[in-house]
Design a protein around this motif. Structure first.
Motif, PDB file in Angstrom:
ATOM      1  N   LEU A 237       0.856  -1.099   0.043  1.00  0.00           N
ATOM      2  CA  LEU A 237       0.057  -0.095   0.127  1.00  0.00           C
ATOM      3  C   LEU A 237       1.004   1.368   0.017  1.00  0.00           C
ATOM      4  O   LEU A 237       0.568   2.304  -0.855  1.00  0.00           O
ATOM      5  N   SER A 238       2.104   1.218   0.654  1.00  0.00           N
ATOM      6  CA  SER A 238       2.623   2.490   0.888  1.00  0.00           C
ATOM      7  C   SER A 238       3.332   2.860  -0.454  1.00  0.00           C
ATOM      8  O   SER A 238       3.359   3.895  -0.965  1.00  0.00           O
ATOM      9  N   SER A 239       3.880   1.860  -1.283  1.00  0.00           N
ATOM     10  CA  SER A 239       4.360   1.867  -2.519  1.00  0.00           C
ATOM     11  C   SER A 239       3.302   2.653  -3.534  1.00  0.00           C
ATOM     12  O   SER A 239       3.666   3.703  -4.210  1.00  0.00           O
ATOM     13  N   VAL A 240       2.115   2.159  -3.324  1.00  0.00           N
ATOM     14  CA  VAL A 240       0.926   2.737  -4.271  1.00  0.00           C
ATOM     15  C   VAL A 240       0.745   4.560  -3.847  1.00  0.00           C
ATOM     16  O   VAL A 240       0.600   5.378  -4.639  1.00  0.00           O
ATOM     17  N   LEU A 241       0.734   4.881  -2.545  1.00  0.00           N
ATOM     18  CA  LEU A 241       0.435   5.965  -2.132  1.00  0.00           C
ATOM     19  C   LEU A 241       1.696   6.909  -2.488  1.00  0.00           C
ATOM     20  O   LEU A 241       1.342   8.021  -2.766  1.00  0.00           O
ATOM     21  N   GLU A 242       2.852   6.333  -2.185  1.00  0.00           N
ATOM     22  CA  GLU A 242       4.066   7.189  -2.737  1.00  0.00           C
ATOM     23  C   GLU A 242       3.814   7.336  -4.000  1.00  0.00           C
ATOM     24  O   GLU A 242       4.311   8.434  -4.506  1.00  0.00           O
ATOM     25  N   THR A 243       3.596   6.555  -5.041  1.00  0.00           N
ATOM     26  CA  THR A 243       3.614   6.747  -6.404  1.00  0.00           C
ATOM     27  C   THR A 243       2.470   8.054  -6.882  1.00  0.00           C
ATOM     28  O   THR A 243       2.450   8.727  -7.689  1.00  0.00           O
ATOM     29  N   LEU A 244       1.395   7.747  -6.112  1.00  0.00           N
ATOM     30  CA  LEU A 244       0.243   8.726  -6.270  1.00  0.00           C
ATOM     31  C   LEU A 244       0.949  10.216  -5.983  1.00  0.00           C
ATOM     32  O   LEU A 244       0.573  11.024  -6.626  1.00  0.00           O
ATOM     33  N   TYR A 245       1.434  10.491  -4.907  1.00  0.00           N
ATOM     34  CA  TYR A 245       2.136  11.464  -4.375  1.00  0.00           C
ATOM     35  C   TYR A 245       2.834  12.121  -5.396  1.00  0.00           C
ATOM     36  O   TYR A 245       2.883  13.431  -5.857  1.00  0.00           O
ATOM     37  N   VAL A 246       4.012  11.164  -5.730  1.00  0.00           N
ATOM     38  CA  VAL A 246       5.098  11.642  -6.830  1.00  0.00           C
ATOM     39  C   VAL A 246       4.219  12.167  -8.176  1.00  0.00           C
ATOM     40  O   VAL A 246       5.032  13.162  -8.911  1.00  0.00           O
ATOM     41  N   TYR A 247       3.345  11.733  -8.471  1.00  0.00           N
ATOM     42  CA  TYR A 247       2.688  12.089  -9.760  1.00  0.00           C
ATOM     43  C   TYR A 247       1.695  13.323  -9.752  1.00  0.00           C
ATOM     44  O   TYR A 247       1.405  13.849 -10.707  1.00  0.00           O
ATOM     45  N   THR A 248       1.180  13.776  -8.739  1.00  0.00           N
ATOM     46  CA  THR A 248       0.413  14.637  -8.756  1.00  0.00           C
ATOM     47  C   THR A 248       0.435  15.678  -7.326  1.00  0.00           C
ATOM     48  O   THR A 248      -0.234  16.572  -7.463  1.00  0.00           O
ATOM     49  N   SER A 249       1.784  15.717  -6.847  1.00  0.00           N
ATOM     50  CA  SER A 249       2.094  16.775  -5.756  1.00  0.00           C
ATOM     51  C   SER A 249       2.565  18.005  -6.644  1.00  0.00           C
ATOM     52  O   SER A 249       2.633  18.743  -5.878  1.00  0.00           O
ATOM     53  N   GLU A 250       2.471  18.148  -7.858  1.00  0.00           N
ATOM     54  CA  GLU A 250       2.946  19.394  -8.378  1.00  0.00           C
ATOM     55  C   GLU A 250       2.039  19.894  -9.440  1.00  0.00           C
ATOM     56  O   GLU A 250       1.179  19.043 -10.065  1.00  0.00           O
ATOM     57  N   GLN A 251       2.177  21.212  -9.832  1.00  0.00           N
ATOM     58  CA  GLN A 251       1.176  21.564 -10.752  1.00  0.00           C
ATOM     59  C   GLN A 251       1.711  21.530 -12.105  1.00  0.00           C
ATOM     60  O   GLN A 251       2.101  22.442 -12.831  1.00  0.00           O
ATOM     61  N   ARG A 252       2.066  20.336 -12.565  1.00  0.00           N
ATOM     62  CA  ARG A 252       2.522  19.991 -13.988  1.00  0.00           C
ATOM     63  C   ARG A 252       2.040  18.497 -14.047  1.00  0.00           C
ATOM     64  O   ARG A 252       1.494  17.871 -13.108  1.00  0.00           O
ATOM     65  N   ILE A 253       1.891  18.347 -15.393  1.00  0.00           N
ATOM     66  CA  ILE A 253       1.539  16.925 -15.605  1.00  0.00           C
ATOM     67  C   ILE A 253       2.596  16.179 -15.673  1.00  0.00           C
ATOM     68  O   ILE A 253       3.557  16.211 -16.412  1.00  0.00           O
TER      69      ILE A 253
END
Length: 261
Positions: free
Chosen positions: A174-190
């Motif tokens: 689970l932690s790796s899934v949440l980490e992946t989500l954060y990496v890809y959506t934490s910035e104001q860019r695609i």
């Protein structure tokens, strides 16, 4: 076997390149920005072979592997359909940058992280293709973008299915899934996996890449707040996947800290 159900569903909805009237393209409706967008899409879709290679190396699940084979066909179809549009408007696509995409992806931090990355990939391209279809005036390209967008939505749904199965068997991922989500959506860019893992290749220097398309999209196609809507859609998918409230970056960080505790 779920992969069999997916195969039957895809058979019923399948389209072919011949379904699109490329011979009816009006050159006066083709703008340079369209060509740039399509060349960028060709480059993004060129990665399906590398991704299939990576999936089949990382996963020994026959059901998921069967889905990957069907998914790979559809992604390759997008690649060839976009190239067909370029051919129809008299634009050649050099082979070097495309061939540079062949190297397989390495495994993710966990198999579930790999699946999570692909959920983000599919949802992102689904959204962008759909918005670009509403923006372009050339009807054949609009129809192609809509077909590809619908395919990507279906792909995202299946990756969610397999990620949910994986998490049920391996809750420690689970932690790796949440980490992946954060990496890809934490910035104001695609951020897209192709751009993250295939940037910096000498063969694509001074050539369109998938990031070219995303930069164009945000600079002149996306409406106000559209990036936020895309990222919210991704977070909703991950909320459904994990059963957790990950609707904001701060909540993603909090759930990640809890998973790591």
């Amino acid at each position: 076997m779920h992969g069999y159900d997916v195969f039957r569903h895809y058979e019923r909805k399948r389209w072919t390149i011949e379904d699109l009237p490329f011979d009816e393209i009006d050159p006066d409706q083709v703008r340079p920005e369209y060509v740039t967008m399509v060349k960028s899409s060709v480059m993004g879709e060129a990665n399906s072979i590398a991704a299939q290679h990576g999936f089949l190396n990382e996963f020994d699940d026959y059901d998921f592997s069967a889905f990957v084979a069907v998914w790979g066909y559809e992604e390759l179809q997008h690649h060839f359909a976009f190239r067909t549009w370029l051919d129809a408007v008299g634009v050649s696509m050099p082979s070097g940058p495309v061939e540079a995409m062949r190297a397989p992806y390495g495994p993710g931090t966990t198999p579930c992280a790999t699946l999570a990355t692909n959920i983000i990939s599919e949802l992102t391209v689904n959204h962008v293709y759909r918005s670009v279809a509403a923006w372009v005036q050339e009807p054949v390209l609009r129809g192609l973008m809509l077909r590809a967008s619908r395919d990507e939505a279906g792909h995202a749904r299946e990756f969610v299915h397999y990620a949910r199965q994986r998490l049920q068997r391996h809750p420690d991922e689970l932690s790796s899934v949440l980490e992946t989500l954060y990496v890809y959506t934490s910035e104001q860019r695609i951020k897209h996996p192709v751009g993250v893992f295939k940037s910096g290749l000498a063969e694509v220097e001074n050539h369109e890449t998938i990031d070219t398309a995303f930069d164009m999209f945000l600079a002149g196609i996306a409406t106000e707040g559209e990036l936020d809507r895309l990222q919210d859609n991704i977070r909703r998918a991950f909320s459904a996947l994990t059963g957790l409230d990950v609707s904001t970056n701060s909540r993603v960080r909090r759930r990640l800290a809890e998973a790591l505790a």
